[in-house]
Design an enzyme around this catalytic site. Structure first.
Site, PDB file in Angstrom:
ATOM      1  N   LEU A  28     -26.131  77.231 -21.311  1.00 33.09           N
ATOM      2  CA  LEU A  28     -25.217  77.308 -22.244  1.00 33.09           C
ATOM      3  C   LEU A  28     -23.434  78.053 -21.668  1.00 33.09           C
ATOM      4  O   LEU A  28     -23.864  79.175 -20.783  1.00 33.09           O
ATOM      5  CB  LEU A  28     -25.567  79.058 -23.107  1.00 33.09           C
ATOM      6  CG  LEU A  28     -26.809  78.914 -23.591  1.00 33.09           C
ATOM      7  CD1 LEU A  28     -27.519  79.849 -24.433  1.00 33.09           C
ATOM      8  CD2 LEU A  28     -26.560  77.624 -25.044  1.00 33.09           C
ATOM      9  N   ALA A  29     -22.521  78.307 -22.142  1.00 30.92           N
ATOM     10  CA  ALA A  29     -21.944  77.201 -21.515  1.00 30.92           C
ATOM     11  C   ALA A  29     -20.013  77.852 -22.700  1.00 30.92           C
ATOM     12  O   ALA A  29     -18.973  77.279 -22.324  1.00 30.92           O
ATOM     13  CB  ALA A  29     -21.329  76.459 -20.462  1.00 30.92           C
ATOM     14  N   ALA A  30     -20.579  78.337 -23.580  1.00 29.12           N
ATOM     15  CA  ALA A  30     -19.139  78.169 -24.555  1.00 29.12           C
ATOM     16  C   ALA A  30     -19.213  79.360 -25.030  1.00 29.12           C
ATOM     17  O   ALA A  30     -17.254  79.488 -25.441  1.00 29.12           O
ATOM     18  CB  ALA A  30     -20.158  78.020 -26.073  1.00 29.12           C
ATOM     19  N   ARG A  65     -13.263  89.340 -20.240  1.00 28.93           N
ATOM     20  CA  ARG A  65     -12.785  90.268 -19.245  1.00 28.93           C
ATOM     21  C   ARG A  65     -12.308  89.866 -17.872  1.00 28.93           C
ATOM     22  O   ARG A  65     -12.090  90.727 -17.257  1.00 28.93           O
ATOM     23  CB  ARG A  65     -14.648  90.907 -19.147  1.00 28.93           C
ATOM     24  CG  ARG A  65     -14.680  91.963 -20.124  1.00 28.93           C
ATOM     25  CD  ARG A  65     -15.849  92.055 -20.226  1.00 28.93           C
ATOM     26  NE  ARG A  65     -16.597  91.631 -20.725  1.00 28.93           N
ATOM     27  CZ  ARG A  65     -17.964  92.445 -19.959  1.00 28.93           C
ATOM     28  NH1 ARG A  65     -18.452  93.121 -19.938  1.00 28.93           N
ATOM     29  NH2 ARG A  65     -19.007  91.417 -20.632  1.00 28.93           N
ATOM     30  N   GLY A  79     -24.507  79.188 -18.081  1.00 22.32           N
ATOM     31  CA  GLY A  79     -23.674  79.038 -17.284  1.00 22.32           C
ATOM     32  C   GLY A  79     -22.436  79.925 -16.199  1.00 22.32           C
ATOM     33  O   GLY A  79     -22.411  79.441 -15.066  1.00 22.32           O
ATOM     34  N   GLY A 114     -30.402  93.608 -23.469  1.00 20.86           N
ATOM     35  CA  GLY A 114     -31.637  92.991 -24.926  1.00 20.86           C
ATOM     36  C   GLY A 114     -32.950  93.736 -23.913  1.00 20.86           C
ATOM     37  O   GLY A 114     -32.785  93.190 -23.045  1.00 20.86           O
ATOM     38  N   LYS A 165      -3.222  62.425  12.009  1.00 16.18           N
ATOM     39  CA  LYS A 165      -3.668  62.018  10.360  1.00 16.18           C
ATOM     40  C   LYS A 165      -3.804  60.759  10.643  1.00 16.18           C
ATOM     41  O   LYS A 165      -3.043  59.717  11.580  1.00 16.18           O
ATOM     42  CB  LYS A 165      -2.516  62.626   9.510  1.00 16.18           C
ATOM     43  CG  LYS A 165      -2.949  61.629   8.795  1.00 16.18           C
ATOM     44  CD  LYS A 165      -1.578  61.090   7.094  1.00 16.18           C
ATOM     45  CE  LYS A 165      -1.019  60.311   7.911  1.00 16.18           C
ATOM     46  NZ  LYS A 165      -0.995  59.178   6.976  1.00 16.18           N
ATOM     47  N   SER A 217       7.037  63.269  27.859  1.00 12.41           N
ATOM     48  CA  SER A 217       7.266  64.255  26.623  1.00 12.41           C
ATOM     49  C   SER A 217       8.364  63.932  26.377  1.00 12.41           C
ATOM     50  O   SER A 217       9.188  62.979  26.221  1.00 12.41           O
ATOM     51  CB  SER A 217       7.941  66.021  27.745  1.00 12.41           C
ATOM     52  OG  SER A 217       6.482  66.247  28.640  1.00 12.41           O
TER      53      SER A 217
HETATM   54  C1  UD1 Z   1     -27.678  87.739 -23.965  1.00 16.62           C
HETATM   55  C2  UD1 Z   1     -28.727  88.011 -24.954  1.00 16.62           C
HETATM   56  C3  UD1 Z   1     -29.664  89.517 -24.132  1.00 16.62           C
HETATM   57  C4  UD1 Z   1     -29.748  89.285 -22.701  1.00 16.62           C
HETATM   58  C5  UD1 Z   1     -27.946  88.820 -22.026  1.00 16.62           C
HETATM   59  C6  UD1 Z   1     -28.310  88.895 -20.035  1.00 16.62           C
HETATM   60  C7  UD1 Z   1     -28.880  87.557 -26.592  1.00 16.62           C
HETATM   61  C8  UD1 Z   1     -28.857  87.732 -28.300  1.00 16.62           C
HETATM   62  N1  UD1 Z   1     -29.139  88.283 -26.097  1.00 16.62           N
HETATM   63  O1  UD1 Z   1     -26.689  88.864 -24.369  1.00 16.62           O
HETATM   64  O2  UD1 Z   1     -30.488  89.720 -24.904  1.00 16.62           O
HETATM   65  O3  UD1 Z   1     -30.268  91.013 -22.097  1.00 16.62           O
HETATM   66  O4  UD1 Z   1     -27.575  88.096 -22.910  1.00 16.62           O
HETATM   67  O5  UD1 Z   1     -26.980  88.450 -20.041  1.00 16.62           O
HETATM   68  O6  UD1 Z   1     -29.021  85.908 -26.694  1.00 16.62           O
HETATM   69  N2  UD1 Z   1     -22.732  81.799 -25.097  1.00 16.62           N
HETATM   70  C9  UD1 Z   1     -22.634  80.702 -26.132  1.00 16.62           C
HETATM   71  N3  UD1 Z   1     -22.362  80.841 -27.398  1.00 16.62           N
HETATM   72  C10 UD1 Z   1     -22.533  81.624 -27.932  1.00 16.62           C
HETATM   73  C11 UD1 Z   1     -22.727  82.996 -27.166  1.00 16.62           C
HETATM   74  C12 UD1 Z   1     -23.160  82.715 -25.962  1.00 16.62           C
HETATM   75  O7  UD1 Z   1     -22.424  79.556 -25.274  1.00 16.62           O
HETATM   76  O8  UD1 Z   1     -22.169  81.569 -29.337  1.00 16.62           O
HETATM   77  C13 UD1 Z   1     -23.261  81.676 -24.141  1.00 16.62           C
HETATM   78  C14 UD1 Z   1     -22.458  82.544 -22.867  1.00 16.62           C
HETATM   79  O9  UD1 Z   1     -20.950  81.806 -22.625  1.00 16.62           O
HETATM   80  C15 UD1 Z   1     -23.265  82.985 -22.077  1.00 16.62           C
HETATM   81  C16 UD1 Z   1     -24.516  83.500 -22.866  1.00 16.62           C
HETATM   82  O10 UD1 Z   1     -24.751  82.390 -24.200  1.00 16.62           O
HETATM   83  O11 UD1 Z   1     -23.508  81.677 -20.773  1.00 16.62           O
HETATM   84  C17 UD1 Z   1     -25.013  84.701 -22.956  1.00 16.62           C
HETATM   85  O12 UD1 Z   1     -24.032  85.271 -23.665  1.00 16.62           O
HETATM   86  P1  UD1 Z   1     -23.646  86.834 -24.352  1.00 16.62           P
HETATM   87  O13 UD1 Z   1     -22.401  86.866 -24.808  1.00 16.62           O
HETATM   88  O14 UD1 Z   1     -22.535  87.251 -22.635  1.00 16.62           O
HETATM   89  O15 UD1 Z   1     -24.887  87.473 -24.860  1.00 16.62           O
HETATM   90  P2  UD1 Z   1     -24.925  88.481 -24.282  1.00 16.62           P
HETATM   91  O16 UD1 Z   1     -24.381  89.478 -25.863  1.00 16.62           O
HETATM   92  O17 UD1 Z   1     -24.828  89.389 -23.139  1.00 16.62           O
END
Ligand code: UD1
Ligand code: CA
Length: 453
Positions: free
Chosen positions: A8-10, A15, A101, A137, A349, A403
């Protein structure tokens, strides 16, 4: 059984306050998502899916050329929704591992443990106990200590908020469960998101076994949300590299003041002074000494070579027993044979410097081949560039370059040949000859200094 990884990297990473997508910010010179993908690849998955959204174009550029599929999540509707975007391409008979990610330092042995459990038909969850679980969570367990659900911080009751075991977000499970449960997720919660974590309660209700597994240390599951956390994780990572190399027989003047950024190999009895950066693919053989403030990038350094302070090596190959610096700059394509010497304020070089040859002071040697035992005097320049094209300079074995010689390439100085100091050499000098090309000195005997009028 086949295994597929979804990264997951979306997320936006607000911040970070950056134009660069969060997961492209580097740890040890490599984007965070690169660390995750490299670790994932070592597990030999049958497919690797990366879910992108914010900064998708930059991310796609970075991912291009890797063996993986990029999945678009147009709107960030939650982690459950994100995983669901990848599901059409996932084989229902596989085991799925979900990674983040922005959790870059997750380690292979931990993931292998998760996969072992998931491949036995269980839901394997990576959890950790934190002194301060704020924001995460929480892992809810029943009287028999069985995991029954994950409750997000914003949805948690007073009692649930006191739970210190948290969800790292990383988990592994049979793909068919995801295919079954993800479509049943609802966004009826405090954040209006489709929570991946809601599938835990679904698994528990269906009577499936949930295994909670712990990483070997907290940093492995540390997510990065801002540049402070990025720097903290970087320092931890660097400290670990430093400890590794010290246990392998490398002396570090100060393990807090050396950075390892890449694929590094270091031999025994190497000594590294402070503020040294090793970057990219670096190979350092035994008994090398590296002085303070050196940067060595994509280079090889042979045994016993001494690199004095403030020197830079980039895409260079240095053989054994060489002496470099202080203040030397070896640019790409520099190759030093054994016992060559590159002194202070010398830039090279695409230069092949033969065995025992010396360029001791204040010189530029580019697009050049030097034989053995050549001595290049101070201030020597290869004029390799006419503003459009580059030309070669060839210097034979044992030549002596006086030189302040300008060698206007293409030009050849024969073996054992000499150039007079201050010469501008434009024509070949045959073996053993002396080439002098400078105005003759005239001394005016009756000359008087002007006097004040
Ligand atoms: C999530 C978990 C939480 C956990 C925490 C750990 C859920 C609902 N919650 O919370 O239980 O303790 O991670 O860090 O899963 N991302 C997407 N698409 C989205 C949303 C998120 O790709 O629509 C990716 C983000 O880029 C990130 C990861 O998912 O890499 C986690 O998303 P983030 O919003 O940070 O989740 P948390 O609310 O922190
Ligand atoms: Ca997070």
């Amino acid at each position: 059984m086949s295994m597929e990884v979804i990264v997951l990297a979306a997320g936006q990473g607000t911040r970070m306050k950056s134009r660069l997508p969060k997961v492209l910010h580097p740890i040890a010179g490599k984007p965070m998502v690169g660390h995750v993908l490299d670790t994932a690849s070592r597990l030999k998955p049958s497919a690797l899916h990366v879910v992108v959204g914010h900064g998708g174009d930059q991310l796609r550029d970075y991912l291009a050329g890797r063996e993986l599929s990029v999945v678009e999540q147009a709107e960030q509707l939650g982690t459950g929704h994100a995983v669901d975007q990848a599901m059409p391409a996932v084989d229902a008979d596989s085991t799925v591992l979900i990674l983040y990610g922005d959790v870059p330092l997750i380690a292979e042995p931990t993931l292998r443990q998760l996969l072992k459990s998931a491949s036995q038909g269980k839901l394997a969850l990576l959890t950790v106990e934190l002194a301060d679980p704020t924001g995460y969570g929480r892992i809810v367990r029943d009287h028999d200590h069985r995991v029954t659900a994950i409750v997000e911080h914003k949805d948690a009751s007073e009692a649930e908020l006191s739970i210190r075991e948290i969800n790292t977000g990383i988990l592994a499970l049979p793909a068919r469960w995801l295919k079954q449960w993800l479509p049943q997720l609802s966004s009826d919660n405090a954040q209006g998101e489709y929570y991946l974590t809601d599938i835990i309660a679904m698994a528990a209700k269906s009577g499936e076994t949930i295994d909670a597994i712990q990483p070997s240390c907290e940093q492995e599951v540390q997510g990065v949300n801002n540049r402070l956390q990025l720097a903290e994780l970087e320092r931890w990572y660097q400290r670990r590299q430093a400890e590794h190399w010290m246990t392998e027989g490398v002396t570090l003047a100060d393990p807090e003041r050396v950075d390892f950024r890449g694929d590094i190999e270091i031999g025994r009895d190497v000594s590294i002074d402070i503020n040294v950066i090793l970057e990219g693919r670096v190979r350092i053989a035994d008994n090398v000494v590296i002085g303070a403030n050196c940067v060595i990038k994509d280079s090889e350094v042979g045994a016993g070579t001494v690199i004095k302070p403030h020197s830079m090596l980039d895409e260079s190959q240095v053989a054994e027993g060489c002496d470099i610096g202080p203040f030397a700059r070896l640019r790409p394509g520099t190759r030093l044979a054994n016992n060559a010497k590159i002194g202070n304020f010398v830039e090279t070089k695409k230069a092949l410097v033969g065995e025992g040859s010396k360029i001791n002071h204040l010189s530029y040697v580019g697009d050049a081949t030097l034989g053995k035992g050549v001595n290049v005097g101070a201030g020597t320049i290869t004029c390799n560039y006419d503003g459009v094209n580059k030309f070669q300079t060839e210097i034979g074995d044992g030549a002596f370059i006086g030189s302040n010689t300008s060698l206007v390439a293409p030009v050849r100085v024969g073996a054992g040949a000499t150039t007079g100091a201050g010469s501008t050499i434009t024509k070949a000098i045959e073996d053993g000859e002396l080439g002098v090309a400078r105005g003759r000195q005239a001394n005016l005997k009756n000359w008087k200094r002007p006097s004040k009028q």
